[in-house]
Design a protein around this motif. Structure first.
Motif, PDB file in Angstrom:
ATOM      1  N   TYR A  29       0.767  -1.000   0.119  1.00  0.00           N
ATOM      2  CA  TYR A  29       0.085   0.042   0.028  1.00  0.00           C
ATOM      3  C   TYR A  29       0.933   1.312  -0.100  1.00  0.00           C
ATOM      4  O   TYR A  29       2.024   1.205   0.448  1.00  0.00           O
ATOM      5  N   PHE A  45      -3.392   2.245   4.694  1.00  0.00           N
ATOM      6  CA  PHE A  45      -3.588   0.855   5.015  1.00  0.00           C
ATOM      7  C   PHE A  45      -4.994   1.094   6.184  1.00  0.00           C
ATOM      8  O   PHE A  45      -5.473   0.106   6.386  1.00  0.00           O
ATOM      9  N   SER A  76      -5.356  -1.373  -3.972  1.00  0.00           N
ATOM     10  CA  SER A  76      -4.148  -0.404  -3.485  1.00  0.00           C
ATOM     11  C   SER A  76      -3.889   0.912  -4.327  1.00  0.00           C
ATOM     12  O   SER A  76      -3.756   0.680  -5.632  1.00  0.00           O
TER      13      SER A  76
END
Length: 202
Positions: free
Chosen positions: A37, A43, A56
């Motif tokens: 990420y 995250f 992501s």
């Protein structure tokens, strides 16, 4: 008095947020999530509020349309023995066996255990090769037959994996994007989404 109550209330909220952030940071810090990420904030939001860990912003920038699948296998004590991250993109499907083991790693394909040497200790851990075989077969059984599937074994960025001899490429976390881009496969956005749905729908 109202201002004091408001200030105290804000202080309590901040303390709760800080406590929760520290708990999530322990999950994120020094793990593959750091490479997967764009940053901790992304995250945290995705993990804490269940807002689609399967995508992501970092991967979108590098790969375009993609999906991320997480699978874990437990041992007899109900603790995670193996973790897999499978990434679906225009480059096909790449399976990554994630090992959060730091140090000098050595071992070969047929060894029951691989060795982890550190400056002050030496330990052994189960050879992940058979688990990779099993998980790859699991994914193959779910997707269309001609799908390009490649498996890799990953270790933290401060590890030394030069002494590993395996039929699967063994690399560091930070190399995973380039490993994906090395693929010659080319699949459409529709196939990415449909094959991912097959894998999460079982």
């Amino acid at each position: 008095m109202d201002w004091m109550i408001f200030t105290g209330f804000c202080g309590v909220l901040f303390a709760i947020f800080l406590y929760k952030s520290i708990a999530v940071y322990k999950i994120y810090n020094n793990t593959f999530y750091e490479d997967l990420y764009s940053n901790f904030l992304e995250f945290y939001i995705k993990f804490k509020y269940k807002k689609n860990l399967s995508q992501s912003s970092w991967l979108k920038q590098e790969l375009g349309t993609h999906r991320i699948l997480f699978n874990s296998y437990l041992n007899e004590d109900k603790k995670i023995q193996y973790s897999f991250v499978t990434i679906f993109s225009s480059y096909g499907i790449q399976i990554f066996c994630i090992n959060n083991i730091h140090g000098n790693i050595s071992g070969s394909m047929n060894d029951a255990y691989w060795k982890n040497d550190k400056s002050t200790s030496s330990t052994r851990f189960l050879n992940p090769t058979k688990a990779c075989d099993t998980h790859k077969k699991y994914i193959e059984d779910l997707v269309i037959g001609n799908m390009s599937i490649t498996t890799f074994i990953l270790f933290p960025n401060d590890s030394n994996v030069s002494k590993i001899k395996s039929n699967y490429s063994t690399c560091l976390y930070k190399e995973f994007i380039q490993l994906i881009k090395n693929s010659n496969a080319s699949i459409s956005n529709e196939v990415i989404l449909s094959e991912f749905q097959k894998c999460i729908g079982r």
